[in-house]
Design a protein around this motif. Structure first.
Motif, PDB file in Angstrom:
ATOM      1  N   ASP A   1       6.055  50.038  47.238  1.00  0.00           N
ATOM      2  CA  ASP A   1       6.332  51.168  46.352  1.00  0.00           C
ATOM      3  C   ASP A   1       7.699  51.051  45.687  1.00  0.00           C
ATOM      4  O   ASP A   1       7.914  51.608  44.610  1.00  0.00           O
ATOM      5  N   ALA A   2       8.629  50.350  46.342  1.00  0.00           N
ATOM      6  CA  ALA A   2       9.981  50.198  45.818  1.00  0.00           C
ATOM      7  C   ALA A   2      10.587  48.924  46.392  1.00  0.00           C
ATOM      8  O   ALA A   2      10.063  48.372  47.362  1.00  0.00           O
ATOM      9  N   ILE A   3      11.672  48.481  45.793  1.00  0.00           N
ATOM     10  CA  ILE A   3      12.370  47.292  46.294  1.00  0.00           C
ATOM     11  C   ILE A   3      13.875  47.540  46.283  1.00  0.00           C
ATOM     12  O   ILE A   3      14.394  48.316  45.487  1.00  0.00           O
ATOM     13  N   GLY A   4      14.579  46.826  47.167  1.00  0.00           N
ATOM     14  CA  GLY A   4      16.032  46.902  47.197  1.00  0.00           C
ATOM     15  C   GLY A   4      16.616  45.826  46.298  1.00  0.00           C
ATOM     16  O   GLY A   4      16.328  44.638  46.479  1.00  0.00           O
ATOM     17  N   LEU A   5      17.414  46.227  45.305  1.00  0.00           N
ATOM     18  CA  LEU A   5      18.002  45.308  44.328  1.00  0.00           C
ATOM     19  C   LEU A   5      19.430  45.708  44.009  1.00  0.00           C
ATOM     20  O   LEU A   5      19.831  46.845  44.229  1.00  0.00           O
ATOM     21  N   PHE A   6      20.172  44.780  43.425  1.00  0.00           N
ATOM     22  CA  PHE A   6      21.392  45.160  42.732  1.00  0.00           C
ATOM     23  C   PHE A   6      20.981  45.869  41.445  1.00  0.00           C
ATOM     24  O   PHE A   6      20.030  45.449  40.780  1.00  0.00           O
ATOM     25  N   VAL A   7      21.699  46.918  41.082  1.00  0.00           N
ATOM     26  CA  VAL A   7      21.410  47.633  39.841  1.00  0.00           C
ATOM     27  C   VAL A   7      21.411  46.668  38.663  1.00  0.00           C
ATOM     28  O   VAL A   7      20.547  46.731  37.780  1.00  0.00           O
TER      29      VAL A   7
ATOM     30  N   MET B   1      10.723  58.273  51.674  1.00  0.00           N
ATOM     31  CA  MET B   1      10.227  58.398  53.031  1.00  0.00           C
ATOM     32  C   MET B   1       8.706  58.201  53.051  1.00  0.00           C
ATOM     33  O   MET B   1       7.984  58.725  52.208  1.00  0.00           O
ATOM     34  N   GLY B   2       8.252  57.421  54.043  1.00  0.00           N
ATOM     35  CA  GLY B   2       6.826  57.161  54.167  1.00  0.00           C
ATOM     36  C   GLY B   2       6.311  56.077  53.240  1.00  0.00           C
ATOM     37  O   GLY B   2       5.116  55.778  53.235  1.00  0.00           O
ATOM     38  N   LYS B   3       7.195  55.475  52.462  1.00  0.00           N
ATOM     39  CA  LYS B   3       6.770  54.465  51.486  1.00  0.00           C
ATOM     40  C   LYS B   3       7.013  53.043  51.996  1.00  0.00           C
ATOM     41  O   LYS B   3       7.736  52.818  52.954  1.00  0.00           O
ATOM     42  N   LYS B   4       6.401  52.082  51.311  1.00  0.00           N
ATOM     43  CA  LYS B   4       6.621  50.666  51.591  1.00  0.00           C
ATOM     44  C   LYS B   4       7.752  50.169  50.691  1.00  0.00           C
ATOM     45  O   LYS B   4       7.700  50.345  49.477  1.00  0.00           O
ATOM     46  N   ILE B   5       8.755  49.558  51.313  1.00  0.00           N
ATOM     47  CA  ILE B   5       9.913  49.073  50.557  1.00  0.00           C
ATOM     48  C   ILE B   5      10.109  47.589  50.822  1.00  0.00           C
ATOM     49  O   ILE B   5      10.184  47.154  51.978  1.00  0.00           O
TER      50      ILE B   5
ATOM     51  N   ALA C   1      11.259  40.796  43.915  1.00  0.00           N
ATOM     52  CA  ALA C   1      10.768  41.391  42.665  1.00  0.00           C
ATOM     53  C   ALA C   1       9.259  41.255  42.540  1.00  0.00           C
ATOM     54  O   ALA C   1       8.577  42.168  42.058  1.00  0.00           O
ATOM     55  N   GLY C   2       8.733  40.128  42.994  1.00  0.00           N
ATOM     56  CA  GLY C   2       7.293  39.899  42.907  1.00  0.00           C
ATOM     57  C   GLY C   2       6.478  40.901  43.697  1.00  0.00           C
ATOM     58  O   GLY C   2       5.337  41.217  43.327  1.00  0.00           O
ATOM     59  N   LEU C   3       7.039  41.419  44.790  1.00  0.00           N
ATOM     60  CA  LEU C   3       6.336  42.428  45.578  1.00  0.00           C
ATOM     61  C   LEU C   3       6.064  43.683  44.749  1.00  0.00           C
ATOM     62  O   LEU C   3       4.973  44.264  44.805  1.00  0.00           O
ATOM     63  N   LEU C   4       7.059  44.093  43.976  1.00  0.00           N
ATOM     64  CA  LEU C   4       6.903  45.288  43.151  1.00  0.00           C
ATOM     65  C   LEU C   4       5.932  45.027  42.008  1.00  0.00           C
ATOM     66  O   LEU C   4       5.049  45.845  41.736  1.00  0.00           O
ATOM     67  N   ILE C   5       6.080  43.888  41.347  1.00  0.00           N
ATOM     68  CA  ILE C   5       5.221  43.565  40.216  1.00  0.00           C
ATOM     69  C   ILE C   5       3.765  43.432  40.651  1.00  0.00           C
ATOM     70  O   ILE C   5       2.842  43.801  39.919  1.00  0.00           O
ATOM     71  N   ALA C   6       3.551  42.915  41.868  1.00  0.00           N
ATOM     72  CA  ALA C   6       2.190  42.733  42.373  1.00  0.00           C
ATOM     73  C   ALA C   6       1.608  44.001  42.987  1.00  0.00           C
ATOM     74  O   ALA C   6       0.440  44.018  43.402  1.00  0.00           O
TER      75      ALA C   6
END
Length: 369
Positions: free
Chosen positions: A205-211, A152-156, A196-201
């Protein structure tokens, strides 16, 4: 060995699929051959029946079931000559099947339900590829996020229109997170291969992915010095709160089901055999995939299959891979109906249980309850 693809995708498009959940756009291979052009009734004895299969998204390790069924000869044993096409996810996959260009396709359950609810009945589900949803939230240890509430309150970051965002309210509700708190989340939607690049850069704060897509992201994070080789990413699987949601499901064109039921049955069984072999033999299966798709990173592909193993088998160990429990499917559909405000879905019509491994609803003990 001949390439799986009609038209090669770029390395970026192929491998991006190892890190993306939900819908995406990669280019649909052209010139597909529908089984309608060579119906089994007209196929000479001993000649393989031609058909086409589109993966859910790209050709990463988690999509290796078709390549393994092809490489190990499971399709050929079933009398099939299968052309495998890298999927583009979402609407692109459905469009390919509805137009008759593709006979079989893998799609995410979280997208299949709303499409059916809105009248998309040109395809039916014939088996489960993932008994549990693979959707998850992924973050770096440095973010300090270890629970759904801490999102909550984070950038995803998510793929535009992808399931991690649309299903997020249902996932959050499982942890008693209300709408006011949900409104504090800042979503950043991009093309699926950019997530994925959003998280690496460090842009989110988090990204939605398949496990199963995390190995590729982890390798990139290690390469950028964001984590060490001894560290793992933080993964919050939606299955922890949404136990009744399936992941990808296998679909077939409704017309094909009506006209060539034996082909549908043979393909389904052969693909499930390939899926079972792939997750039980990840290193060998990654090499098989790499032979057909040279852009494959065998190490990452094997890691994806290893992770996926715990998601593909039914909750009831007595049932075969691909099995769908009709009651559980109904519960999973109800979750999506609620969060997406959909009309009621008749899972017994959306799923053709006569092809589902394990039998029809009448033969399914759970369905009789």
């Amino acid at each position: 060995m001949a390439s799986l693809l009609n038209r090669p995708l770029s390395r970026r498009a192929l491998l991006a699929g190892s890190a993306v959940a939900g819908v995406g756009l990669t280019g649909l291979a052209a010139g597909c051959t529908s089984s309608e052009e060579t119906p089994s009734a007209q196929t000479p004895p001993g000649e393989l029946r031609k058909t086409t299969y589109m993966t859910a998204f790209g050709l990463p390790g988690r999509e290796a079931a078709g390549a393994v069924a092809k490489g190990k000869g499971f399709f050929k044993e079933a009398g099939l000559d299968v052309e495998i096409i890298a999927g583009a996810a979402g609407e692109k996959n459905y469009a390919a099947m509805e137009s008759g260009k593709v006979d079989f396709g893998a799609v995410d359950w979280s997208g299949a339900v709303p499409r059916y609810a809105k009248g998309g009945k040109a395809v039916k589900i014939v088996a489960a590829i993932h008994a549990q949803t693979l959707i998850s939230m992924v973050t770096l240890p440095s973010a300090g996020i270890t629970s759904a509430r801490q999102l909550m309150g984070k950038k995803i970051g998510v793929g535009a229109g992808a399931a991690p965002k649309s299903v997020f309210p249902a996932y959050a509700s499982a942890f008693n997170i209300d709408q006011a708190q949900l409104n504090t989340v800042q979503w950043q939607e991009v093309a699926p291969d950019q997530v994925a690049g959003l998280l690496i850069a460090g842009q989110v704060d988090a990204i939605g992915l398949f496990v199963a897509g995390t190995p590729g992201v982890r390798k990139a994070a290690i390469g950028k010095g964001l984590i060490t080789k001894d560290q793992d990413l933080v993964v919050l699987p939606y299955s922890d709160g949404l136990n009744d949601l399936m992941g990808n499901v296998l679909t077939a064109r409704t017309q094909l089901i009506q006209e060539q039921p034996q082909l549908v049955r043979d393909f389904t069984n052969a693909l499930m055999k390939g899926l079972d072999y792939a997750v039980k033999n990840p290193e060998e299966s990654a090499k098989i995939l790499a032979e057909q798709v040279p852009e494959t990173d065998p190490e990452v592909a094997a890691a994806e299959l290893t992770i996926m193993k715990s998601y593909v088998y039914p909750q009831d160990p007595a049932q075969p891979i691909g099995f769908i429990d009709v009651n559980r499917a109904a519960k999973g559909a109800a979750i999506l109906e609620g969060v997406l405000q959909l009309p009621p879905v008749d899972v017994a019509d959306m799923i053709d249980f006569s092809f589902v491994p394990g039998g029809t609803p009448a033969a399914n003990p759970s369905a009789a309850k």
